[in-house]
Design a protein around this motif. Structure first.
Motif, mmCIF file in Angstrom:
data_model
loop_
_atom_site.group_PDB
_atom_site.id
_atom_site.type_symbol
_atom_site.label_atom_id
_atom_site.label_comp_id
_atom_site.label_asym_id
_atom_site.label_seq_id
_atom_site.Cartn_x
_atom_site.Cartn_y
_atom_site.Cartn_z
ATOM 1 N N PRO A 241 -11.320 -47.509 15.183
ATOM 2 C CA PRO A 241 -11.339 -47.370 13.719
ATOM 3 C C PRO A 241 -12.465 -46.481 13.214
ATOM 4 O O PRO A 241 -12.436 -46.074 12.048
ATOM 5 N N ALA A 242 -13.458 -46.181 14.077
ATOM 6 C CA ALA A 242 -14.553 -45.316 13.655
ATOM 7 C C ALA A 242 -14.271 -43.844 13.906
ATOM 8 O O ALA A 242 -15.056 -42.986 13.507
ATOM 9 N N ALA A 243 -13.152 -43.537 14.574
ATOM 10 C CA ALA A 243 -12.808 -42.142 14.835
ATOM 11 C C ALA A 243 -12.496 -41.410 13.537
ATOM 12 O O ALA A 243 -11.978 -41.995 12.582
ATOM 13 N N GLN A 244 -12.814 -40.130 13.510
ATOM 14 C CA GLN A 244 -12.485 -39.333 12.339
ATOM 15 C C GLN A 244 -10.973 -39.366 12.118
ATOM 16 O O GLN A 244 -10.202 -39.048 13.025
ATOM 17 N N PRO A 245 -10.507 -39.745 10.941
ATOM 18 C CA PRO A 245 -9.056 -39.790 10.691
ATOM 19 C C PRO A 245 -8.459 -38.386 10.666
ATOM 20 O O PRO A 245 -9.088 -37.446 10.172
ATOM 21 N N PRO A 246 -7.238 -38.224 11.199
ATOM 22 C CA PRO A 246 -6.582 -36.912 11.205
ATOM 23 C C PRO A 246 -5.868 -36.597 9.893
ATOM 24 O O PRO A 246 -4.833 -35.946 9.878
ATOM 25 N N PHE A 247 -6.397 -37.088 8.798
ATOM 26 C CA PHE A 247 -5.840 -36.793 7.474
ATOM 27 C C PHE A 247 -6.994 -36.748 6.486
ATOM 28 O O PHE A 247 -8.093 -37.229 6.769
ATOM 29 N N LYS A 248 -6.732 -36.165 5.351
ATOM 30 C CA LYS A 248 -7.742 -36.051 4.306
ATOM 31 C C LYS A 248 -7.399 -36.982 3.149
ATOM 32 O O LYS A 248 -6.277 -37.496 3.045
ATOM 33 N N LEU A 249 -8.375 -37.161 2.279
ATOM 34 C CA LEU A 249 -8.157 -37.997 1.107
ATOM 35 C C LEU A 249 -7.020 -37.446 0.255
ATOM 36 O O LEU A 249 -6.221 -38.202 -0.310
ATOM 37 N N ALA A 250 -6.930 -36.124 0.182
ATOM 38 C CA ALA A 250 -5.859 -35.500 -0.601
ATOM 39 C C ALA A 250 -4.487 -35.817 -0.027
ATOM 40 O O ALA A 250 -3.504 -35.903 -0.771
ATOM 41 N N ASP A 251 -4.384 -36.002 1.300
ATOM 42 C CA ASP A 251 -3.104 -36.363 1.901
ATOM 43 C C ASP A 251 -2.669 -37.754 1.452
ATOM 44 O O ASP A 251 -1.487 -37.988 1.174
ATOM 45 N N VAL A 252 -3.616 -38.681 1.385
ATOM 46 C CA VAL A 252 -3.305 -40.036 0.938
ATOM 47 C C VAL A 252 -2.899 -40.002 -0.529
ATOM 48 O O VAL A 252 -1.924 -40.645 -0.940
ATOM 49 N N ARG A 253 -3.645 -39.243 -1.293
ATOM 50 C CA ARG A 253 -3.344 -39.158 -2.728
ATOM 51 C C ARG A 253 -1.955 -38.588 -2.973
ATOM 52 O O ARG A 253 -1.204 -39.076 -3.819
ATOM 53 N N GLY B 193 -1.515 -44.956 8.730
ATOM 54 C CA GLY B 193 -1.232 -45.394 10.083
ATOM 55 C C GLY B 193 -2.060 -46.602 10.476
ATOM 56 O O GLY B 193 -2.161 -47.574 9.738
ATOM 57 N N LYS B 194 -2.688 -46.549 11.658
ATOM 58 C CA LYS B 194 -3.460 -47.680 12.148
ATOM 59 C C LYS B 194 -4.807 -47.829 11.449
ATOM 60 O O LYS B 194 -5.529 -48.801 11.694
ATOM 61 N N TYR B 195 -5.145 -46.880 10.582
ATOM 62 C CA TYR B 195 -6.352 -47.049 9.787
ATOM 63 C C TYR B 195 -6.139 -48.070 8.675
ATOM 64 O O TYR B 195 -7.093 -48.474 8.021
ATOM 65 N N TYR B 196 -4.885 -48.428 8.467
ATOM 66 C CA TYR B 196 -4.578 -49.527 7.546
ATOM 67 C C TYR B 196 -4.260 -50.760 8.374
ATOM 68 O O TYR B 196 -3.432 -50.714 9.291
#
Length: 435
Positions: free
Chosen positions: A88-100, A390-393
Motif C-alpha cells: 500500500p506504500a507503493a507509488q500508485p499508477p494513477f493520478k488524482l486527476a484520474d480519480v476525479r 483498485g487495491k488502494y481501496y
C-alpha cells in the motif's frame, strides 16, 4: 496528563514490494516513483491563501486535465504462479486527476435545499427525542434516549462538518450560519474546528503535519510515564479526548481552538475565531440558564449524557478512519508524502443502520480526497472511483444493524498501534511489548 490521550499509535515496518502494473503501464516499472503530486499543477489547495477576504473557499480543489487516459486498474501480478504481495506504500499508477475524472459530474453538484432538508430532519428528531424523554421521565427509557440523542448530536456535527468543507452549499454565508447554529448547539467552536480540520485534510497521512490522531514518534513515546501510556491506550479514555483537544490540541502542538492568537490560525482569521468563540460562550450560558430553570440533574439527563455519547462517536469514527485496518498502512514524511498517497491511507467503515443517520461519513476515502463532494453523493462517487483505485481501496467489513464489531477493531488497534520510528519517510506503527 489527559492531553497525551490525543496522540496516536504505531507498528513494525513491512518490506517494500512494488506491484508490477498491468501492460500499458509498464513504464512505471523502471521508475517506481512518480512525479510528486505536491508539485503537480493538478492539485491546488486554495485554503492556504493568506488573502484578507472573509469569504474564503478552503476546500481542496483539483483541476483535472482536459484529456484523461483510461484509468489503470491496480491488481496483483502473478510471477511464476505466485501472486506478488501488494504494497500500500507503493507509488500508485494513477493520478488524482484520474480519480476525479472517474466520478460523475453530478456528484459534484451541491443542492442547498437538499442539504437543508437533512438539517430540518435531524433537528426535528433531536427535539422530538428530548420531548418524549422529558414527558415519560422513566429510568428504563433514559439509556435508550441517551444513545439515540448522542447519535443525533453526532449527526448534527457531521452536517456542520459539511458546512465547514463547503460541501453543504456554494453559498459561504449560508454555510457559516448553518455551521455555527449546528456546531454551537453541541459546544463545538465552528470556525476554530473548521480551520484545524482543514489542516488535517491538507496533511492527511503525514506523521508530523497531520492535525488529528497523528502518530507518536518513538522518542516521544518512550519519554511518557506509564500512567500516561495506560490512559492513552485504555478504553474509554481515548473516546473522551475531543473536548481536551479543542482546548489544548495534541501533544507536541500548541494552541487552542478558542484563542484567536493561536498558531492554529492566520492573522486574517482572527475575527472568525472571535465569532465562533462568542457563539460557543452563548450556548454555554444558555445551558447554564436551563440548569437553573429545570435543575442540573434534568439538564444532565437531557443534554449532558448525550453530549458524552456524541464525543465518543466523534473520537471512535475519527480514529478508526485512520487506524485499525488488518493490513499495516503507512504514514509518510518528507518527499515520500503527497496529498494522494496520504489520502489513500484512510479507511472506509460500514456502520449498519447508522450509515444513513450520520450521513454516510463512513465513505471516508473519497471524502478525504475530494471533501467538496456532498455527503449524499459519496456512495456513488466511491463506487465510480473503485476501478481506478483498485487495491488502494480497501472494502469495509460489512456491519450488522449496529456496528458493535468496531469496538473490537478499536481494542485491537489500541493494543498494538503505539508509536512510529523517529526516522524514515515511510513508517508503520510499532508495538510496545511492555504495555
Amino acid at each position: 496528563m489527559s492531553s497525551w490521550v490525543l496522540s496516536e499509535c504505531g507498528l513494525r515496518p513491512l518490506p517494500k514490494v512494488y506491484p508490477r502494473p498491468r501492460s500499458g503501464f509498464s513504464k512505471f516499472r523502471s521508475s517506481p516513483v512518480l512525479p510528486d503530486l505536491k508539485r503537480s499543477p493538478c492539485l491546488r489547495i486554495s485554503c492556504c491563501s493568506l488573502s484578507n477576504s472573509r469569504e474564503r473557499k478552503w476546500e481542496v480543489n483539483v483541476a483535472a486535465p482536459l484529456q484523461v487516459a483510461p484509468p489503470p486498474v491496480v491488481d496483483e501480478v502473478v510471477a511464476n504462479g505466485v501472486p506478488e504481495e501488494f504494497d500500500p506504500a507503493a507509488q500508485p499508477p494513477f493520478k488524482l486527476a484520474d480519480v476525479r475524472a472517474a466520478i460523475p459530474k453530478h456528484c459534484w453538484v451541491k443542492d442547498p435545499w437538499k442539504s437543508m432538508s437533512y438539517v430540518v430532519r435531524d433537528v426535528a428528531i433531536v427535539f422530538g427525542l428530548a420531548a418524549v424523554a422529558a414527558h415519560f421521565n422513566n429510568w428504563l427509557l433514559w439509556p435508550l434516549y441517551w444513545f439515540a440523542q448522542g447519535t443525533m448530536f453526532w449527526a448534527l456535527f457531521v452536517l456542520g462538518h459539511d458546512c465547514g468543507h463547503g460541501s453543504f452549499s456554494n453559498d459561504p454565508k449560508l454555510n457559516s450560519v448553518v455551521g455555527h447554529l449546528l456546531h454551537s448547539s453541541i459546544l463545538v467552536p465552528y470556525h476554530g474546528w473548521r480551520i484545524s480540520h482543514r489542516t488535517h485534510h491538507q496533511n492527511h497521512g503525514h506523521v508530523e503535519n497531520d492535525e488529528s490522531w497523528h502518530p507518536i514518534p518513538e522518542s516521544l513515546y518512550k519519554s511518557l510515564d506509564n500512567i500516561t501510556k495506560k490512559l492513552r491506550f485504555t478504553v474509554p479514555f481515548p473516546l473522551l479526548a475531543y473536548p481536551v483537544y479543542l482546548w489544548k490540541r495534541s501533544p507536541g502542538k500548541s494552541g487552542s481552538h478558542f484563542n484567536p492568537d493561536s498558531d492554529l490560525f492566520n492573522p486574517n482569521e482572527r475575527k472568525d475565531i472571535i465569532t465562533s468563540t462568542a457563539c460557543w460562550t452563548a450556548m454555554a450560558a444558555l445551558l447554564g440558564g436551563l440548569a437553573f430553570v429545570m435543575g442540573p440533574i434534568q439538564l444532565l439527563k437531557l443534554y449532558g449524557v448525550p453530549y458524552v455519547i456524541f464525543v465518543m462517536w466523534l473520537d471512535l469514527v475519527t480514529y478508526l478512519h485512520h487506524h485499525g485496518h488488518d493490513d499495516k498502512l503507512p504514514w509518510y514524511r518528507g518527499e515520500e508524502w503527497s496529498y494522494l498517497r496520504g489520502g489513500l491511507t484512510t479507511i472506509d467503515r460500514d456502520y449498519g443502520w447508522i450509515n444513513n443517520i450520520h450521513h454516510d461519513i463512513g465513505t471516508h476515502v473519497i471524502h478525504h480526497l475530494f471533501p467538496q463532494i456532498p455527503h449524499y453523493h459519496l456512495i456513488e462517487a466511491t463506487e465510480a472511483a473503485k476501478p481506478v483505485l483498485g487495491k488502494y481501496y480497501r472494502e469495509p467489513k460489512k456491519s450488522g444493524p449496529l456496528p458493535f464489531y468496531l469496538l473490537g477493531v478499536l481494542l485491537r488497534s489500541l493494543k498494538k498501534d503505539h508509536y512510529v520510528s523517529d526516522t524514515g519517510d515511510v513508517v508503520y506503527y510499532q508495538t510496545d511489548p511492555e504495555l
